[in-house]
Design a protein around this motif. Structure first.
Motif, PDB file in Angstrom:
ATOM      1  N   ALA A 134       0.280 -16.648   5.123  1.00 43.43           N
ATOM      2  CA  ALA A 134      -0.631 -16.271   6.201  1.00 43.43           C
ATOM      3  C   ALA A 134      -1.239 -17.517   6.850  1.00 43.43           C
ATOM      4  CB  ALA A 134      -1.725 -15.353   5.657  1.00 43.43           C
ATOM      5  N   LEU A 135      -1.633 -18.491   6.060  1.00 41.88           N
ATOM      6  CA  LEU A 135      -2.204 -19.716   6.615  1.00 41.88           C
ATOM      7  C   LEU A 135      -1.169 -20.497   7.422  1.00 41.88           C
ATOM      8  CD1 LEU A 135      -4.376 -20.955   3.603  1.00 41.88           C
ATOM      9  CD2 LEU A 135      -5.201 -20.030   5.774  1.00 41.88           C
ATOM     10  N   ALA A 136       0.067 -20.561   6.897  1.00 39.54           N
ATOM     11  CA  ALA A 136       1.113 -21.290   7.612  1.00 39.54           C
ATOM     12  C   ALA A 136       1.381 -20.658   8.967  1.00 39.54           C
ATOM     13  CB  ALA A 136       2.395 -21.333   6.768  1.00 39.54           C
ATOM     14  N   ARG A 137       1.408 -19.309   9.014  1.00 44.52           N
ATOM     15  CA  ARG A 137       1.663 -18.626  10.292  1.00 44.52           C
ATOM     16  C   ARG A 137       0.490 -18.791  11.246  1.00 44.52           C
ATOM     17  NH1 ARG A 137       3.528 -14.547   6.890  1.00 44.52           N
ATOM     18  NH2 ARG A 137       1.609 -13.363   7.268  1.00 44.52           N
ATOM     19  N   HIS A 138      -0.713 -18.643  10.735  1.00 44.18           N
ATOM     20  CA  HIS A 138      -1.878 -18.703  11.618  1.00 44.18           C
ATOM     21  C   HIS A 138      -2.046 -20.078  12.256  1.00 44.18           C
ATOM     22  CE1 HIS A 138      -5.895 -18.391  13.184  1.00 44.18           C
ATOM     23  NE2 HIS A 138      -6.278 -19.411  12.419  1.00 44.18           N
TER      24      HIS A 138
END
Length: 399
Positions: free
Chosen positions: A63-67
């Motif tokens: 989720a952090l990588a995508r955001h």
């Protein structure tokens, strides 16, 4: 130069020296929307608690990588577990050390690290390589994620532990049900065996003995009238009594739980050992030595009950943890040894074995050995405990 309106700044969070606040407001609004979207995605990742700690950590890192559109994301926990996305730059190692040491967010050019805190202690670190200039909201988002992740990880571990304990309890319940069923079956078999054995002993001690007495009296009559018609009838009657005695002995052995079609004496003892293993906590081992000989059913019956009595005595009276059953075949003899590591005194047991008169385990062992013209001794066991050793002729069929 115009100055910003402090009231408007407090209401909108935007600060500008320009006559209009629209551009600054738009930037702040876009950042707020982006933060809300990030929290929505990360919140969904944090909801994977029930799937286990590893799945939770992978979901948060994704989720952090995508955001952030991050080139690399690294989550390292105190147990040295690491979850990565992307090619982690070499400077992450220094960033991680500083983040753990300082226990607060640390920013380096193009990357930021925040500690994962649990109850005021550093449980790990969360590092992100950001593609753009680091914003205060990015750091706030990361810190929020790290704080929530610590709590979610603890919940995930507790949930996993609860599931493991549930599975363990279910397995124990299943084993208890099996043990209960086996104990019930064993109890029923024992009751049936005891009743069959009682009937067999009564037949042996009453009807069979009466037939033996009748045969002896008829033999006396035959010897006194060997050639008369009465003597001939007495001889025929004696043979009938002998035939009845043979059939009675067969019926007595049929009533026992021993089956002559099983794989000999070892198979009989194996069944007994399996039953003890299923119904008691004792370690029971069996060993056979020598060339197995086919024993008469009476000998199998007697040796089986000697072994059973000795094993029950070890359970009931000796506080034993292990039992060793040894069956040895030698030319002309068979020796059964039942050893245990309990607290019994071999000399005291030998004295009771010789003197005992009341019905019971020791008397049963002694009398069964005598019926086969054999002997029984109680000896010390190497390593502690006692051994009950019964030796009978290989061709003994009782009487």
């Amino acid at each position: 130069m115009p100055h910003s309106d402090p009231w408007l700044e407090r209401l909108t969070g935007a600060r500008s020296s320009k006559p209009t606040f629209y551009a600054e407001w738009r930037r702040k609004s876009h950042g707020l929307d982006r933060a809300i979207e990030a929290l929505r995605a990360i919140s969904a990742a944090l909801c994977t608690t029930t799937s286990g700690p590893d799945v939770l950590c992978d979901a948060v890192v994704d989720a952090l990588a995508r955001h952030f559109g991050a080139a690399a994301v690294s989550l390292t926990l105190a147990a040295r577990q690491e979850f990565r996305r992307g090619a982690v730059p070499g400077r992450f190692a220094d960033l991680e050390r500083r983040t753990r040491a300082e226990g607060r967010p640390v920013a380096l050019p193009g990357m930021v690290g925040v500690p994962v805190l649990l109850d005021g202690n550093t449980a790990g670190s969360l590092l992100v390589a950001l593609p753009a200039e680091i914003d205060e909201s990015d750091v706030a988002i990361l810190q929020t994620v790290a704080n929530q992740l610590a709590v979610a990880l603890e919940n995930a571990c507790l949930y996993q532990e609860a599931n493991e304990r549930t599975r363990e309890l279910e397995e124990r319940n299943r084993q208890l049900e099996i043990a209960h069923r086996r104990l019930s079956e064993a109890g029923q078999r024992q009751l049936i065996s005891q009743e069959r054995h009682r009937i067999a002993r009564e037949l042996h001690d009453s009807v069979a003995q009466h037939l033996i007495s009748i045969g002896m009296n008829l033999e006396w009559c035959r010897q006194n009238e060997p050639s008369s018609a009465v003597g001939r009838r007495v001889a025929v009657t004696k043979e009938l009594a002998r035939s009845a005695l043979t059939q009675m002995r067969a019926a007595i052995f049929e009533l026992s739980e021993l089956d002559p079609q099983r794989s000999g004496m070892r198979g009989v003892l194996l069944d007994l050992v399996r039953e003890f293993r299923a119904t008691t906590p004792l370690r029971v081992r069996i060993r056979t030595r020598g060339e197995p000989a086919t024993l008469p059913l009476a000998a199998q019956h007697a040796l089986f009950h000697i072994a059973q009595e000795a094993m029950f005595n070890a359970v009931r009276h000796a506080a034993a943890h292990g039992i060793w059953v040894d069956l040895s075949y030698r030319p002309g003899t068979v020796t059964l040894s039942v050893g245990d590591d309990g607290t019994g005194d071999p000399q005291a047991i030998q004295r009771r074995l010789a003197r005992a008169v009341a019905p019971g385990g020791l008397v049963n062992i002694r009398e069964r050995a005598r019926e086969l013209h054999g002997t029984v001794r109680v000896r010390p066991r190497r390593g502690g405990g006692v051994r009950v050793v019964a030796t009978v002729p290989a061709g003994a069929d009782g009487g």
